[in-house]
Design a protein around this motif. Structure first.
Motif, mmCIF file in Angstrom:
data_model
loop_
_atom_site.group_PDB
_atom_site.id
_atom_site.type_symbol
_atom_site.label_atom_id
_atom_site.label_comp_id
_atom_site.label_asym_id
_atom_site.label_seq_id
_atom_site.Cartn_x
_atom_site.Cartn_y
_atom_site.Cartn_z
ATOM 1 N N LEU A 72 0.831 -1.202 0.000
ATOM 2 C CA LEU A 72 0.000 0.000 0.000
ATOM 3 C C LEU A 72 0.865 1.252 0.000
ATOM 4 N N LEU A 73 1.901 1.273 0.826
ATOM 5 C CA LEU A 73 2.789 2.433 0.899
ATOM 6 C C LEU A 73 3.465 2.690 -0.442
ATOM 7 N N GLN A 74 3.763 1.623 -1.169
ATOM 8 C CA GLN A 74 4.404 1.778 -2.472
ATOM 9 C C GLN A 74 3.504 2.492 -3.466
ATOM 10 N N LYS A 75 2.166 2.323 -3.316
ATOM 11 C CA LYS A 75 1.225 2.934 -4.244
ATOM 12 C C LYS A 75 0.859 4.363 -3.864
ATOM 13 N N LEU A 76 1.020 4.717 -2.597
ATOM 14 C CA LEU A 76 0.600 6.043 -2.147
ATOM 15 C C LEU A 76 1.596 7.108 -2.576
ATOM 16 N N PRO A 77 1.127 8.324 -2.845
ATOM 17 C CA PRO A 77 2.056 9.435 -3.077
ATOM 18 C C PRO A 77 2.842 9.724 -1.804
ATOM 19 N N PRO A 78 4.035 10.315 -1.914
ATOM 20 C CA PRO A 78 4.897 10.517 -0.731
ATOM 21 C C PRO A 78 4.218 11.202 0.452
ATOM 22 N N PRO A 79 3.433 12.276 0.260
ATOM 23 C CA PRO A 79 2.804 12.887 1.445
ATOM 24 C C PRO A 79 1.863 11.932 2.168
ATOM 25 N N ALA A 80 1.071 11.154 1.414
ATOM 26 C CA ALA A 80 0.151 10.204 2.037
ATOM 27 C C ALA A 80 0.915 9.073 2.721
ATOM 28 N N ALA A 81 1.996 8.595 2.088
ATOM 29 C CA ALA A 81 2.808 7.551 2.708
ATOM 30 C C ALA A 81 3.436 8.048 4.001
ATOM 31 N N GLY A 82 3.880 9.304 3.998
ATOM 32 C CA GLY A 82 4.429 9.881 5.224
ATOM 33 C C GLY A 82 3.403 9.967 6.329
ATOM 34 N N ASP A 83 2.151 10.308 5.980
ATOM 35 C CA ASP A 83 1.081 10.341 6.983
ATOM 36 C C ASP A 83 0.880 8.967 7.610
ATOM 37 N N VAL A 84 0.933 7.920 6.779
ATOM 38 C CA VAL A 84 0.753 6.558 7.296
ATOM 39 C C VAL A 84 1.878 6.212 8.266
ATOM 40 N N LEU A 85 3.115 6.462 7.868
ATOM 41 C CA LEU A 85 4.252 6.110 8.730
ATOM 42 C C LEU A 85 4.250 6.902 10.034
ATOM 43 N N ARG A 86 3.676 8.098 10.013
ATOM 44 C CA ARG A 86 3.617 8.900 11.243
ATOM 45 C C ARG A 86 2.495 8.439 12.170
ATOM 46 N N ARG A 87 1.416 7.859 11.600
ATOM 47 C CA ARG A 87 0.260 7.530 12.420
ATOM 48 C C ARG A 87 0.259 6.091 12.945
ATOM 49 N N VAL A 88 0.805 5.148 12.172
ATOM 50 C CA VAL A 88 0.794 3.756 12.634
ATOM 51 C C VAL A 88 1.867 3.589 13.716
ATOM 52 N N THR A 148 10.108 10.477 3.912
ATOM 53 C CA THR A 148 8.824 11.166 4.052
ATOM 54 C C THR A 148 8.514 11.523 5.499
ATOM 55 N N VAL A 149 9.338 11.097 6.446
ATOM 56 C CA VAL A 149 9.101 11.385 7.856
ATOM 57 C C VAL A 149 10.300 12.115 8.434
ATOM 58 N N SER A 150 10.151 12.605 9.638
ATOM 59 C CA SER A 150 11.248 13.326 10.290
ATOM 60 C C SER A 150 12.401 12.374 10.590
ATOM 61 N N GLU A 151 13.583 12.950 10.788
ATOM 62 C CA GLU A 151 14.764 12.128 11.087
ATOM 63 C C GLU A 151 14.572 11.347 12.391
ATOM 64 N N GLU A 152 13.937 11.973 13.361
ATOM 65 C CA GLU A 152 13.694 11.292 14.633
ATOM 66 C C GLU A 152 12.784 10.080 14.453
#
Length: 330
Positions: free
Chosen positions: A247-263, A286-290
């Motif tokens: 799923l992450l592979q299909k999402l645009p970078p901003p949406a993929a970043g939202d997923v990685l930040r929320r899960v 797509t996410v912060s360095e931290e």
């Protein structure tokens, strides 16, 4: 045939049903008060995106060129193919369930609430089971009338009942009974729906119609993606690591970043472990360095080592551009 049996949707064929309603045919309908006066037109319908069987919760009505109002579904008395009638004769001023929404300003939606026309229709979705990125041509809803209570056991030798009244010939066959539900069951991704919306109904019959069940899709639109992430019961929180990586592979970078930040970190790390290293590297950007460091630290050491090198890699040098004769000099 109704759409209650969801296994009929596994073939991705759109069945013919008297209870099937399309969002594209609902928007633009006139809305009338109980005394017959016209209130406005339907601009959109809202649902809770993360619900397993999402039903229409509110109706966005355009009053004039600059004002709109969000009306709760419970205010609707009759929902027909040509018009919508309300229970009230005046628009409530102090009713908190009627929310004014001026044109050009954000809609006062709840965290998991999305608009079917704005956030789903003509946007992209990911079919999580098939891992396909497709565009929504229409949204399919099923009309669910209030079920009748179970009949009591028949008494012995009942008297003959009086003859039932003749059916009302003027009743609109496309009318929903009062308090009926409109439940989203799928999205149509076939080209025939696009042609139908252009007013070419006969030509649309030449194209196959295909549907993706609502419970098998993830919304790619900004609002839809965040609404589903905000709901703990949404599909994205229940799929395995391999499906999440796909799923992450299909999402645009901003949406993929939202997923990685929320899960949770553990789920993000498991998805990264199931993804190819090149894809994982793109996702970490797509996410912060931290956040990226925390995800990598949760990986097995052998896999984490390559990602750590990526995170600490020197940024690429700035690209140099050379002036050519075709450039203007100032």
């Amino acid at each position: 045939m109704g759409l209650g049996r969801r296994d009929a949707w596994q073939t991705l064929a759109v069945p013919t049903s008297d209870h099937l309603v399309r969002v594209s045919t609902l928007t633009g309908q006139s809305v009338h008060l109980a005394d017959g006066r016209r209130l406005g037109t339907i601009e959109d319908l809202t649902i809770q995106a993360g619900d397993a069987d999402p039903a229409v919760e509110r109706v966005l009505v355009r009053l004039d060129r600059s004002s709109r109002v969000l009306i709760p579904w419970t205010a609707i008395h009759r929902f027909a193919a040509d018009a919508v009638d309300l229970h009230v004769t005046t628009t409530p001023v102090d009713d908190p369930t009627w929310l004014r929404a001026p044109v050009g300003e954000p809609l006062p939606l709840s965290e998991g609430e999305v608009c079917l026309r704005r956030d789903v229709l003509d946007t992209q979705i990911v079919n999580v089971n098939g891992h396909h990125l497709v565009r929504v041509a229409d949204v399919l809803l099923e009309r669910l009338d209030q079920p009748a209570p179970p009949a009591p056991p028949s008494p012995p030798a009942p008297p003959a009942p009086p003859a039932p009244p003749a059916p009302d010939e003027s009743q609109d066959p496309d009318e929903l009974a009062p308090a009926a539900r409109l439940e989203v069951v799928a999205v149509d991704v076939g080209f025939g729906s696009v042609v139908r919306r252009l007013g070419l109904g006969r030509l649309a019959e030449r194209f196959a119609e295909e549907a993706v069940p609502w419970e098998e899709l993830h919304l790619v639109s900004t609002r839809g993606n965040r609404a589903q992430l905000a709901t703990t019961d949404a599909l994205i929180h229940r799929i395995d690591a391999a499906s999440l990586a796909a799923l992450l592979q299909k999402l645009p970078p901003p949406a993929a970043g939202d997923v990685l930040r929320r899960v949770p970190i553990e789920r993000a790390s498991a998805a990264l472990a199931a993804a190819p290293e090149e894809l994982g590297g793109r996702l970490l950007t797509t996410v912060s360095e931290e956040r990226a460091t925390a995800i990598v630290d949760a990986l097995p050491e052998k896999r984490a080592r390559g990602y750590r090198r990526l995170l600490h890699r020197t940024p690429l040098p700035r690209r140099r551009f050379h002036r050519t004769r075709s450039w203007r000099r100032r």
